[in-house]
Design a protein around this motif. Structure first.
Motif, PDB file in Angstrom:
ATOM      1  N   MET A   1       0.838  -1.198   0.000  1.00  0.00           N
ATOM      2  CA  MET A   1       0.000   0.000   0.000  1.00  0.00           C
ATOM      3  C   MET A   1       0.872   1.247   0.000  1.00  0.00           C
ATOM      4  O   MET A   1       1.920   1.295   0.666  1.00  0.00           O
ATOM      5  N   ASN A   2       0.473   2.254  -0.765  1.00  0.00           N
ATOM      6  CA  ASN A   2       1.206   3.517  -0.813  1.00  0.00           C
ATOM      7  C   ASN A   2       1.091   4.216   0.545  1.00  0.00           C
ATOM      8  O   ASN A   2      -0.010   4.472   1.025  1.00  0.00           O
ATOM      9  N   PRO A   3       2.233   4.532   1.187  1.00  0.00           N
ATOM     10  CA  PRO A   3       2.151   5.183   2.503  1.00  0.00           C
ATOM     11  C   PRO A   3       1.496   6.561   2.466  1.00  0.00           C
ATOM     12  O   PRO A   3       1.071   7.077   3.508  1.00  0.00           O
ATOM     13  N   ASP A   4       1.426   7.182   1.290  1.00  0.00           N
ATOM     14  CA  ASP A   4       0.804   8.505   1.158  1.00  0.00           C
ATOM     15  C   ASP A   4      -0.623   8.429   0.623  1.00  0.00           C
ATOM     16  O   ASP A   4      -1.183   9.441   0.184  1.00  0.00           O
ATOM     17  N   ALA A   5      -1.228   7.231   0.657  1.00  0.00           N
ATOM     18  CA  ALA A   5      -2.535   7.021   0.015  1.00  0.00           C
ATOM     19  C   ALA A   5      -3.601   7.974   0.526  1.00  0.00           C
ATOM     20  O   ALA A   5      -4.436   8.456  -0.245  1.00  0.00           O
ATOM     21  N   GLN A   6      -3.592   8.276   1.821  1.00  0.00           N
ATOM     22  CA  GLN A   6      -4.648   9.108   2.392  1.00  0.00           C
ATOM     23  C   GLN A   6      -4.645  10.527   1.850  1.00  0.00           C
ATOM     24  O   GLN A   6      -5.647  11.239   1.936  1.00  0.00           O
ATOM     25  N   HIS A   7      -3.506  10.938   1.269  1.00  0.00           N
ATOM     26  CA  HIS A   7      -3.417  12.290   0.724  1.00  0.00           C
ATOM     27  C   HIS A   7      -3.680  12.342  -0.788  1.00  0.00           C
ATOM     28  O   HIS A   7      -3.792  13.426  -1.355  1.00  0.00           O
ATOM     29  N   LEU A   8      -3.760  11.164  -1.419  1.00  0.00           N
ATOM     30  CA  LEU A   8      -3.878  11.130  -2.879  1.00  0.00           C
ATOM     31  C   LEU A   8      -5.312  11.256  -3.356  1.00  0.00           C
ATOM     32  O   LEU A   8      -5.564  11.722  -4.465  1.00  0.00           O
ATOM     33  N   TRP A   9      -6.254  10.818  -2.561  1.00  0.00           N
ATOM     34  CA  TRP A   9      -7.675  10.838  -2.970  1.00  0.00           C
ATOM     35  C   TRP A   9      -8.506  11.288  -1.780  1.00  0.00           C
ATOM     36  O   TRP A   9      -8.631  10.563  -0.790  1.00  0.00           O
ATOM     37  N   ARG A  10      -9.069  12.454  -1.864  1.00  0.00           N
ATOM     38  CA  ARG A  10      -9.833  13.008  -0.748  1.00  0.00           C
ATOM     39  C   ARG A  10     -11.343  12.942  -0.982  1.00  0.00           C
ATOM     40  O   ARG A  10     -12.123  13.233  -0.085  1.00  0.00           O
ATOM     41  N   ALA A  11     -11.747  12.595  -2.199  1.00  0.00           N
ATOM     42  CA  ALA A  11     -13.175  12.462  -2.496  1.00  0.00           C
ATOM     43  C   ALA A  11     -13.701  11.166  -1.879  1.00  0.00           C
ATOM     44  O   ALA A  11     -12.929  10.337  -1.386  1.00  0.00           O
ATOM     45  N   PRO A  12     -15.021  10.942  -1.858  1.00  0.00           N
ATOM     46  CA  PRO A  12     -15.571   9.696  -1.313  1.00  0.00           C
ATOM     47  C   PRO A  12     -14.997   8.463  -2.000  1.00  0.00           C
ATOM     48  O   PRO A  12     -14.653   8.496  -3.203  1.00  0.00           O
ATOM     49  N   ARG A  13     -14.901   7.377  -1.235  1.00  0.00           N
ATOM     50  CA  ARG A  13     -14.313   6.147  -1.766  1.00  0.00           C
ATOM     51  C   ARG A  13     -15.100   5.611  -2.958  1.00  0.00           C
ATOM     52  O   ARG A  13     -14.534   5.050  -3.902  1.00  0.00           O
ATOM     53  N   TRP A  14     -16.448   5.772  -2.921  1.00  0.00           N
ATOM     54  CA  TRP A  14     -17.259   5.251  -4.017  1.00  0.00           C
ATOM     55  C   TRP A  14     -16.924   5.937  -5.338  1.00  0.00           C
ATOM     56  O   TRP A  14     -17.059   5.335  -6.410  1.00  0.00           O
ATOM     57  N   ALA A  15     -16.475   7.205  -5.263  1.00  0.00           N
ATOM     58  CA  ALA A  15     -16.133   7.932  -6.490  1.00  0.00           C
ATOM     59  C   ALA A  15     -14.902   7.321  -7.151  1.00  0.00           C
ATOM     60  O   ALA A  15     -14.847   7.183  -8.387  1.00  0.00           O
ATOM     61  N   LEU A  16     -13.908   6.944  -6.335  1.00  0.00           N
ATOM     62  CA  LEU A  16     -12.733   6.271  -6.895  1.00  0.00           C
ATOM     63  C   LEU A  16     -13.121   4.905  -7.441  1.00  0.00           C
ATOM     64  O   LEU A  16     -12.652   4.499  -8.511  1.00  0.00           O
ATOM     65  N   ALA A  17     -13.978   4.196  -6.718  1.00  0.00           N
ATOM     66  CA  ALA A  17     -14.436   2.887  -7.194  1.00  0.00           C
ATOM     67  C   ALA A  17     -15.135   3.018  -8.543  1.00  0.00           C
ATOM     68  O   ALA A  17     -14.936   2.200  -9.444  1.00  0.00           O
ATOM     69  N   PHE A  18     -15.957   4.042  -8.703  1.00  0.00           N
ATOM     70  CA  PHE A  18     -16.666   4.244  -9.970  1.00  0.00           C
ATOM     71  C   PHE A  18     -15.686   4.550 -11.101  1.00  0.00           C
ATOM     72  O   PHE A  18     -15.817   4.023 -12.211  1.00  0.00           O
ATOM     73  N   LEU A  19     -14.682   5.401 -10.820  1.00  0.00           N
ATOM     74  CA  LEU A  19     -13.684   5.737 -11.839  1.00  0.00           C
ATOM     75  C   LEU A  19     -12.917   4.492 -12.267  1.00  0.00           C
ATOM     76  O   LEU A  19     -12.724   4.247 -13.475  1.00  0.00           O
ATOM     77  N   LEU A  20     -12.501   3.683 -11.297  1.00  0.00           N
ATOM     78  CA  LEU A  20     -11.755   2.472 -11.609  1.00  0.00           C
ATOM     79  C   LEU A  20     -12.645   1.443 -12.295  1.00  0.00           C
ATOM     80  O   LEU A  20     -12.186   0.707 -13.177  1.00  0.00           O
ATOM     81  N   ALA A  21     -13.915   1.382 -11.913  1.00  0.00           N
ATOM     82  CA  ALA A  21     -14.836   0.451 -12.559  1.00  0.00           C
ATOM     83  C   ALA A  21     -15.030   0.800 -14.027  1.00  0.00           C
ATOM     84  O   ALA A  21     -15.111  -0.091 -14.883  1.00  0.00           O
TER      85      ALA A  21
END
Length: 401
Positions: A1-21
Protein backbone atom coordinates in the motif's frame (compact mmCIF):
# COMPACT_ATOMS: atom_id res chain seq x y z
CA UNK A 1 0.00 0.00 0.00
CA UNK A 2 1.21 3.52 -0.81
CA UNK A 3 2.15 5.18 2.50
CA UNK A 4 0.80 8.50 1.16
CA UNK A 5 -2.54 7.02 0.02
CA UNK A 6 -4.65 9.11 2.39
CA UNK A 7 -3.42 12.29 0.72
CA UNK A 8 -3.88 11.13 -2.88
CA UNK A 9 -7.68 10.84 -2.97
CA UNK A 10 -9.83 13.01 -0.75
CA UNK A 11 -13.17 12.46 -2.50
CA UNK A 12 -15.57 9.70 -1.31
CA UNK A 13 -14.31 6.15 -1.77
CA UNK A 14 -17.26 5.25 -4.02
CA UNK A 15 -16.13 7.93 -6.49
CA UNK A 16 -12.73 6.27 -6.90
CA UNK A 17 -14.44 2.89 -7.19
CA UNK A 18 -16.67 4.24 -9.97
CA UNK A 19 -13.68 5.74 -11.84
CA UNK A 20 -11.76 2.47 -11.61
CA UNK A 21 -14.84 0.45 -12.56
CA UNK A 22 -15.24 2.50 -15.73
CA UNK A 23 -11.63 1.64 -16.59
CA UNK A 24 -12.30 -2.03 -15.92
CA UNK A 25 -15.49 -2.04 -17.97
CA UNK A 26 -13.80 -0.75 -21.12
CA UNK A 27 -12.39 -4.13 -22.16
CA UNK A 28 -15.46 -6.37 -21.76
CA UNK A 29 -17.78 -3.61 -22.97
CA UNK A 30 -15.92 -3.17 -26.25
CA UNK A 31 -15.79 -6.95 -26.77
CA UNK A 32 -19.55 -7.36 -26.82
CA UNK A 33 -20.94 -4.04 -28.07
CA UNK A 34 -20.62 -4.85 -31.76
CA UNK A 35 -21.79 -8.49 -31.61
CA UNK A 36 -25.43 -7.68 -32.56
CA UNK A 37 -24.13 -5.99 -35.71
CA UNK A 38 -22.06 -8.95 -36.95
CA UNK A 39 -24.34 -9.74 -39.89
CA UNK A 40 -24.90 -6.11 -40.80
CA UNK A 41 -21.17 -5.32 -40.81
CA UNK A 42 -20.45 -8.38 -42.94
CA UNK A 43 -23.03 -7.33 -45.53
CA UNK A 44 -21.82 -3.74 -45.51
CA UNK A 45 -18.13 -4.45 -46.13
CA UNK A 46 -18.51 -7.73 -48.03
CA UNK A 47 -17.02 -10.01 -45.36
CA UNK A 48 -17.69 -13.68 -44.79
CA UNK A 49 -18.77 -15.04 -41.37
CA UNK A 50 -15.29 -16.53 -40.91
CA UNK A 51 -13.68 -13.16 -41.60
CA UNK A 52 -16.02 -11.47 -39.15
CA UNK A 53 -15.06 -14.03 -36.51
CA UNK A 54 -11.47 -12.91 -37.03
CA UNK A 55 -12.41 -9.44 -35.81
CA UNK A 56 -13.38 -11.00 -32.46
CA UNK A 57 -10.38 -13.34 -32.35
CA UNK A 58 -7.98 -10.48 -33.16
CA UNK A 59 -9.42 -8.41 -30.32
CA UNK A 60 -9.24 -11.25 -27.80
CA UNK A 61 -5.73 -12.25 -28.84
CA UNK A 62 -4.46 -8.67 -28.60
CA UNK A 63 -6.23 -8.24 -25.27
CA UNK A 64 -4.68 -11.40 -23.82
CA UNK A 65 -1.13 -10.76 -25.06
CA UNK A 66 -0.90 -7.13 -23.97
CA UNK A 67 -2.43 -7.96 -20.59
CA UNK A 68 0.94 -9.53 -19.84
CA UNK A 69 2.63 -6.14 -20.15
CA UNK A 70 0.25 -3.41 -18.95
CA UNK A 71 0.81 -4.17 -15.28
CA UNK A 72 4.55 -4.67 -15.62
CA UNK A 73 4.85 -1.31 -17.37
CA UNK A 74 2.81 0.33 -14.61
CA UNK A 75 5.19 -1.15 -12.01
CA UNK A 76 8.03 0.71 -13.71
CA UNK A 77 6.54 3.90 -15.18
CA UNK A 78 3.57 4.41 -12.87
CA UNK A 79 -0.14 3.60 -13.04
CA UNK A 80 -1.30 6.92 -14.49
CA UNK A 81 0.81 7.04 -17.71
CA UNK A 82 -0.13 3.48 -18.66
CA UNK A 83 -3.84 4.20 -18.17
CA UNK A 84 -3.75 7.44 -20.18
CA UNK A 85 -1.75 5.98 -23.06
CA UNK A 86 -3.95 2.89 -23.13
CA UNK A 87 -7.16 4.92 -23.33
CA UNK A 88 -5.70 7.23 -25.99
CA UNK A 89 -4.71 4.32 -28.25
CA UNK A 90 -8.07 2.64 -27.68
CA UNK A 91 -9.88 5.84 -28.71
CA UNK A 92 -7.89 6.17 -31.93
CA UNK A 93 -8.42 2.48 -32.73
CA UNK A 94 -12.19 2.84 -32.19
CA UNK A 95 -12.27 5.70 -34.68
CA UNK A 96 -10.27 3.51 -37.07
CA UNK A 97 -12.90 0.77 -36.75
CA UNK A 98 -15.67 3.25 -37.51
CA UNK A 99 -13.87 4.43 -40.65
CA UNK A 100 -12.93 0.93 -41.90
CA UNK A 101 -14.21 0.11 -45.37
CA UNK A 102 -12.92 -3.45 -45.69
CA UNK A 103 -12.35 -6.42 -43.41
CA UNK A 104 -8.55 -6.14 -43.28
CA UNK A 105 -8.65 -2.70 -41.70
CA UNK A 106 -11.41 -3.70 -39.29
CA UNK A 107 -9.43 -6.73 -38.10
CA UNK A 108 -6.33 -4.57 -37.63
CA UNK A 109 -8.06 -1.86 -35.63
CA UNK A 110 -9.95 -4.42 -33.54
CA UNK A 111 -6.59 -5.97 -32.65
CA UNK A 112 -5.28 -2.54 -31.60
CA UNK A 113 -8.44 -1.98 -29.56
CA UNK A 114 -7.84 -5.24 -27.74
CA UNK A 115 -4.16 -4.49 -27.10
CA UNK A 116 -5.00 -1.16 -25.47
CA UNK A 117 -8.30 -1.85 -23.70
CA UNK A 118 -6.76 -4.17 -21.12
CA UNK A 119 -4.75 -1.38 -19.51
CA UNK A 120 -7.81 -0.23 -17.59
CA UNK A 121 -8.77 -3.49 -15.92
CA UNK A 122 -5.18 -4.51 -15.14
CA UNK A 123 -4.01 -1.22 -13.70
CA UNK A 124 -7.25 -0.47 -11.83
CA UNK A 125 -6.77 -3.59 -9.69
CA UNK A 126 -3.25 -2.53 -8.78
CA UNK A 127 -4.48 0.98 -7.94
CA UNK A 128 -7.02 -0.43 -5.47
CA UNK A 129 -4.33 -2.28 -3.54
CA UNK A 130 -2.02 0.75 -3.74
CA UNK A 131 -4.67 2.86 -2.05
CA UNK A 132 -6.38 0.66 0.53
CA UNK A 133 -5.59 -1.88 3.29
CA UNK A 134 -7.02 -5.41 2.82
CA UNK A 135 -10.56 -5.03 4.23
CA UNK A 136 -11.14 -1.65 2.58
CA UNK A 137 -9.60 -2.95 -0.65
CA UNK A 138 -12.12 -5.80 -0.64
CA UNK A 139 -14.99 -3.34 -0.27
CA UNK A 140 -13.73 -1.23 -3.16
CA UNK A 141 -13.02 -4.32 -5.28
CA UNK A 142 -16.60 -5.44 -4.62
CA UNK A 143 -17.93 -2.06 -5.77
CA UNK A 144 -15.80 -2.32 -8.91
CA UNK A 145 -17.12 -5.85 -9.51
CA UNK A 146 -20.68 -4.54 -9.43
CA UNK A 147 -19.96 -2.17 -12.31
CA UNK A 148 -17.62 -4.54 -14.12
CA UNK A 149 -20.17 -7.34 -14.14
CA UNK A 150 -22.73 -5.12 -15.82
CA UNK A 151 -20.59 -4.53 -18.92
CA UNK A 152 -20.82 -7.92 -20.72
CA UNK A 153 -24.60 -7.97 -20.29
CA UNK A 154 -25.39 -4.34 -21.15
CA UNK A 155 -23.00 -4.04 -24.10
CA UNK A 156 -25.04 -6.14 -26.59
CA UNK A 157 -28.18 -4.17 -25.75
CA UNK A 158 -26.41 -0.84 -26.38
CA UNK A 159 -24.84 -2.15 -29.57
CA UNK A 160 -28.12 -3.57 -30.84
CA UNK A 161 -29.94 -0.29 -30.22
CA UNK A 162 -27.27 1.72 -32.06
CA UNK A 163 -27.11 -0.73 -34.96
CA UNK A 164 -30.86 -0.80 -35.51
CA UNK A 165 -31.39 2.94 -35.21
CA UNK A 166 -28.17 4.51 -36.57
CA UNK A 167 -26.06 1.85 -38.27
CA UNK A 168 -23.00 -0.23 -37.38
CA UNK A 169 -20.52 2.67 -37.71
CA UNK A 170 -22.26 4.38 -34.78
CA UNK A 171 -21.19 1.56 -32.44
CA UNK A 172 -17.52 2.37 -32.92
CA UNK A 173 -18.13 6.13 -32.84
CA UNK A 174 -19.85 5.55 -29.53
CA UNK A 175 -16.77 3.67 -28.26
CA UNK A 176 -14.64 6.57 -29.51
CA UNK A 177 -16.77 8.97 -27.48
CA UNK A 178 -16.47 6.71 -24.42
CA UNK A 179 -12.69 6.72 -24.85
CA UNK A 180 -12.56 10.53 -25.00
CA UNK A 181 -14.69 10.89 -21.87
CA UNK A 182 -12.61 8.32 -19.99
CA UNK A 183 -9.32 9.95 -21.00
CA UNK A 184 -10.44 13.39 -19.85
CA UNK A 185 -11.84 11.99 -16.61
CA UNK A 186 -8.68 10.09 -15.74
CA UNK A 187 -6.39 12.93 -16.81
CA UNK A 188 -8.19 15.23 -14.40
CA UNK A 189 -8.95 12.84 -11.53
CA UNK A 190 -6.69 9.78 -11.39
CA UNK A 191 -3.69 10.29 -9.09
CA UNK A 192 -0.38 8.45 -9.42
CA UNK A 193 -0.73 5.75 -6.77
CA UNK A 194 2.57 3.91 -7.21
CA UNK A 195 4.99 5.19 -4.59
CA UNK A 196 8.44 6.06 -5.90
CA UNK A 197 10.05 3.55 -3.55
CA UNK A 198 7.92 0.74 -5.06
CA UNK A 199 8.92 1.28 -8.68
CA UNK A 200 10.61 -1.63 -10.41
CA UNK A 201 13.58 -1.10 -12.75
CA UNK A 202 12.54 -1.38 -16.38
CA UNK A 203 14.85 -3.85 -18.07
CA UNK A 204 14.36 -7.16 -19.82
CA UNK A 205 16.18 -9.22 -17.19
CA UNK A 206 14.06 -7.85 -14.35
CA UNK A 207 10.84 -8.38 -16.33
CA UNK A 208 11.74 -11.95 -17.26
CA UNK A 209 12.64 -12.74 -13.67
CA UNK A 210 9.27 -11.43 -12.52
CA UNK A 211 7.34 -13.40 -15.14
CA UNK A 212 9.28 -16.55 -14.27
CA UNK A 213 8.57 -16.15 -10.56
CA UNK A 214 4.84 -15.80 -11.20
CA UNK A 215 4.58 -18.40 -13.96
CA UNK A 216 6.42 -20.99 -11.89
CA UNK A 217 4.38 -20.36 -8.74
CA UNK A 218 1.66 -23.01 -8.34
CA UNK A 219 -0.09 -20.84 -5.73
CA UNK A 220 -0.35 -17.93 -8.14
CA UNK A 221 -1.54 -20.08 -11.04
CA UNK A 222 -4.17 -21.88 -8.96
CA UNK A 223 -5.51 -18.61 -7.54
CA UNK A 224 -5.67 -17.12 -11.05
CA UNK A 225 -7.60 -20.17 -12.27
CA UNK A 226 -9.91 -20.03 -9.25
CA UNK A 227 -10.83 -16.42 -10.02
CA UNK A 228 -10.86 -16.48 -13.83
CA UNK A 229 -12.30 -19.79 -15.01
CA UNK A 230 -15.62 -19.84 -13.08
CA UNK A 231 -16.54 -16.53 -14.71
CA UNK A 232 -16.84 -18.42 -17.98
CA UNK A 233 -19.54 -20.64 -16.49
CA UNK A 234 -21.71 -17.53 -16.69
CA UNK A 235 -20.02 -15.83 -19.67
CA UNK A 236 -20.73 -18.91 -21.80
CA UNK A 237 -24.45 -18.13 -21.62
CA UNK A 238 -23.84 -14.49 -22.56
CA UNK A 239 -21.84 -15.57 -25.61
CA UNK A 240 -24.54 -18.08 -26.55
CA UNK A 241 -27.44 -15.74 -25.78
CA UNK A 242 -28.93 -15.51 -29.33
CA UNK A 243 -29.21 -19.30 -29.59
CA UNK A 244 -29.94 -20.02 -25.93
CA UNK A 245 -32.64 -17.38 -25.60
CA UNK A 246 -34.04 -17.42 -29.12
CA UNK A 247 -33.93 -21.10 -30.15
CA UNK A 248 -34.09 -22.92 -26.82
CA UNK A 249 -36.24 -20.63 -24.68
CA UNK A 250 -38.25 -19.20 -27.62
CA UNK A 251 -37.88 -15.61 -26.43
CA UNK A 252 -38.19 -12.73 -28.85
CA UNK A 253 -35.31 -10.24 -29.08
CA UNK A 254 -37.43 -7.80 -27.12
CA UNK A 255 -37.56 -10.29 -24.24
CA UNK A 256 -33.80 -10.89 -24.06
CA UNK A 257 -33.55 -8.14 -21.45
CA UNK A 258 -34.94 -10.55 -18.82
CA UNK A 259 -31.81 -12.67 -19.08
CA UNK A 260 -29.46 -9.69 -18.85
CA UNK A 261 -31.46 -8.09 -16.03
CA UNK A 262 -31.39 -11.23 -13.89
CA UNK A 263 -27.69 -11.87 -14.56
CA UNK A 264 -26.74 -8.28 -13.74
CA UNK A 265 -28.84 -8.44 -10.59
CA UNK A 266 -26.99 -11.58 -9.51
CA UNK A 267 -23.59 -9.95 -10.03
CA UNK A 268 -24.58 -6.76 -8.28
CA UNK A 269 -26.11 -8.67 -5.37
CA UNK A 270 -23.08 -10.91 -4.90
CA UNK A 271 -20.63 -8.02 -5.09
CA UNK A 272 -22.71 -5.99 -2.63
CA UNK A 273 -22.77 -8.83 -0.10
CA UNK A 274 -19.03 -9.37 -0.64
CA UNK A 275 -18.36 -5.77 0.31
CA UNK A 276 -20.63 -6.00 3.36
CA UNK A 277 -18.80 -9.12 4.57
CA UNK A 278 -15.34 -7.57 4.25
CA UNK A 279 -13.63 -7.65 7.62
CA UNK A 280 -16.55 -9.54 9.22
CA UNK A 281 -15.76 -13.10 8.20
CA UNK A 282 -12.53 -14.78 7.15
CA UNK A 283 -11.72 -14.38 3.45
CA UNK A 284 -11.46 -18.16 3.03
CA UNK A 285 -14.96 -18.59 4.43
CA UNK A 286 -16.34 -16.04 2.00
CA UNK A 287 -14.68 -17.80 -0.93
CA UNK A 288 -16.13 -21.11 0.31
CA UNK A 289 -19.64 -19.63 0.44
CA UNK A 290 -19.30 -18.39 -3.15
CA UNK A 291 -18.12 -21.74 -4.46
CA UNK A 292 -20.80 -23.68 -2.53
CA UNK A 293 -23.48 -21.51 -4.17
CA UNK A 294 -21.99 -22.12 -7.63
CA UNK A 295 -21.64 -25.87 -7.06
CA UNK A 296 -25.22 -26.34 -5.87
CA UNK A 297 -26.81 -24.22 -8.59
CA UNK A 298 -24.64 -25.73 -11.35
CA UNK A 299 -25.61 -29.29 -10.41
CA UNK A 300 -29.26 -28.28 -10.10
CA UNK A 301 -29.13 -26.56 -13.49
CA UNK A 302 -27.56 -29.62 -15.10
CA UNK A 303 -30.13 -31.97 -13.56
CA UNK A 304 -33.08 -29.79 -14.60
CA UNK A 305 -31.84 -29.54 -18.18
CA UNK A 306 -31.35 -33.30 -18.36
CA UNK A 307 -34.82 -34.03 -17.00
CA UNK A 308 -36.98 -31.31 -18.55
CA UNK A 309 -37.12 -29.20 -21.72
CA UNK A 310 -35.71 -25.76 -20.90
CA UNK A 311 -38.33 -23.09 -20.25
CA UNK A 312 -37.72 -19.43 -19.58
CA UNK A 313 -39.64 -19.35 -16.28
CA UNK A 314 -36.97 -21.50 -14.59
CA UNK A 315 -33.94 -21.68 -16.92
CA UNK A 316 -32.79 -18.07 -16.36
CA UNK A 317 -32.64 -18.18 -12.56
CA UNK A 318 -29.75 -20.67 -12.16
CA UNK A 319 -27.51 -18.37 -14.22
CA UNK A 320 -28.38 -15.39 -12.04
CA UNK A 321 -27.69 -17.36 -8.84
CA UNK A 322 -24.41 -18.60 -10.29
CA UNK A 323 -23.48 -14.99 -11.02
CA UNK A 324 -24.24 -14.13 -7.38
CA UNK A 325 -21.86 -16.82 -6.13
CA UNK A 326 -19.10 -15.76 -8.51
CA UNK A 327 -19.36 -12.09 -7.53
CA UNK A 328 -19.36 -13.04 -3.84
CA UNK A 329 -15.97 -14.73 -3.99
CA UNK A 330 -14.02 -13.13 -6.85
CA UNK A 331 -13.03 -9.84 -5.12
CA UNK A 332 -11.40 -11.83 -2.30
CA UNK A 333 -9.50 -14.18 -4.62
CA UNK A 334 -8.32 -11.27 -6.76
CA UNK A 335 -6.85 -9.51 -3.73
CA UNK A 336 -5.10 -12.74 -2.71
CA UNK A 337 -3.48 -12.84 -6.16
CA UNK A 338 -2.21 -9.27 -5.80
CA UNK A 339 -0.92 -9.82 -2.27
CA UNK A 340 1.13 -12.86 -3.23
CA UNK A 341 3.71 -10.49 -4.75
CA UNK A 342 3.16 -7.04 -3.17
CA UNK A 343 6.25 -5.63 -4.89
CA UNK A 344 4.88 -6.61 -8.32
CA UNK A 345 1.13 -6.05 -8.03
CA UNK A 346 0.89 -4.64 -11.54
CA UNK A 347 2.58 -7.68 -13.05
CA UNK A 348 0.42 -10.02 -10.94
CA UNK A 349 -2.70 -8.25 -12.18
CA UNK A 350 -1.39 -8.54 -15.74
CA UNK A 351 -0.75 -12.26 -15.49
CA UNK A 352 -4.11 -12.89 -13.85
CA UNK A 353 -5.93 -10.90 -16.53
CA UNK A 354 -4.02 -12.71 -19.27
CA UNK A 355 -5.09 -16.11 -17.95
CA UNK A 356 -8.70 -14.95 -17.74
CA UNK A 357 -8.57 -13.45 -21.24
CA UNK A 358 -7.14 -16.60 -22.77
CA UNK A 359 -9.92 -18.59 -21.12
CA UNK A 360 -12.53 -16.12 -22.41
CA UNK A 361 -11.13 -16.38 -25.93
CA UNK A 362 -11.12 -20.19 -25.83
CA UNK A 363 -14.71 -20.27 -24.60
CA UNK A 364 -15.81 -17.76 -27.25
CA UNK A 365 -14.02 -19.44 -30.13
CA UNK A 366 -14.25 -23.13 -29.26
CA UNK A 367 -16.57 -24.05 -26.38
CA UNK A 368 -19.56 -21.83 -27.15
CA UNK A 369 -19.92 -22.93 -30.82
CA UNK A 370 -19.68 -26.58 -29.73
CA UNK A 371 -22.33 -26.55 -27.00
CA UNK A 372 -24.68 -23.63 -27.71
CA UNK A 373 -27.16 -25.79 -29.62
CA UNK A 374 -27.89 -28.00 -26.59
CA UNK A 375 -29.13 -26.79 -23.20
CA UNK A 376 -27.60 -29.89 -21.60
CA UNK A 377 -24.30 -29.11 -23.32
CA UNK A 378 -24.39 -25.54 -22.04
CA UNK A 379 -25.17 -26.65 -18.48
CA UNK A 380 -22.48 -29.34 -18.56
CA UNK A 381 -19.81 -26.99 -19.95
CA UNK A 382 -20.72 -24.37 -17.35
CA UNK A 383 -20.43 -26.95 -14.58
CA UNK A 384 -17.06 -28.18 -15.81
CA UNK A 385 -15.62 -24.66 -15.93
CA UNK A 386 -16.88 -23.98 -12.44
CA UNK A 387 -15.29 -27.26 -11.34
CA UNK A 388 -11.88 -26.12 -12.55
CA UNK A 389 -12.19 -23.14 -10.24
CA UNK A 390 -13.31 -25.33 -7.32
CA UNK A 391 -10.43 -27.79 -7.65
CA UNK A 392 -7.94 -24.94 -8.08
CA UNK A 393 -9.19 -23.35 -4.85
CA UNK A 394 -9.19 -26.64 -2.94
CA UNK A 395 -5.57 -27.18 -3.94
CA UNK A 396 -4.37 -23.71 -3.02
CA UNK A 397 -6.52 -23.12 0.06
CA UNK A 398 -4.15 -24.81 2.59
CA UNK A 399 -1.21 -22.93 1.05
CA UNK A 400 -2.46 -19.35 1.44
CA UNK A 401 -2.84 -17.35 4.62
Amino acid sequence: MNPDAQHLWRAPRWALAFLLACLGMLGPFSIDTYLPAFTGIAQSIGATPVQMQQTLSAYLFGFAVMNLFHGALSDSFGRRPVVLWGIAIFTLASAGCALSQHIGLLVFFRAVQGMSAGAGIVVSRAVIRDMFPPADAQRVMSQVTIYFGVAPAVAPMVGGFLFVNVGWHSIFWFLTFVGVVLWISNFRLLPETLHTTHKQPFNVRNLMRGYWELGSSPRFLMLALASGIPFNGMFLYVLSAPVFLGEHLHLSPGQFFWFFTLTISGIMGGAYVSGRLAGRIKPKHQIRHGFVIMIVVSLANLALNMLFPAQAWWALFPIAIFAFGWALMVPVVTLMVLDLVPERRGMASSFQACIGSLANGFVAGVISPLVMHSTVGLALASTLMMSIGVFSWLWVKPRVT
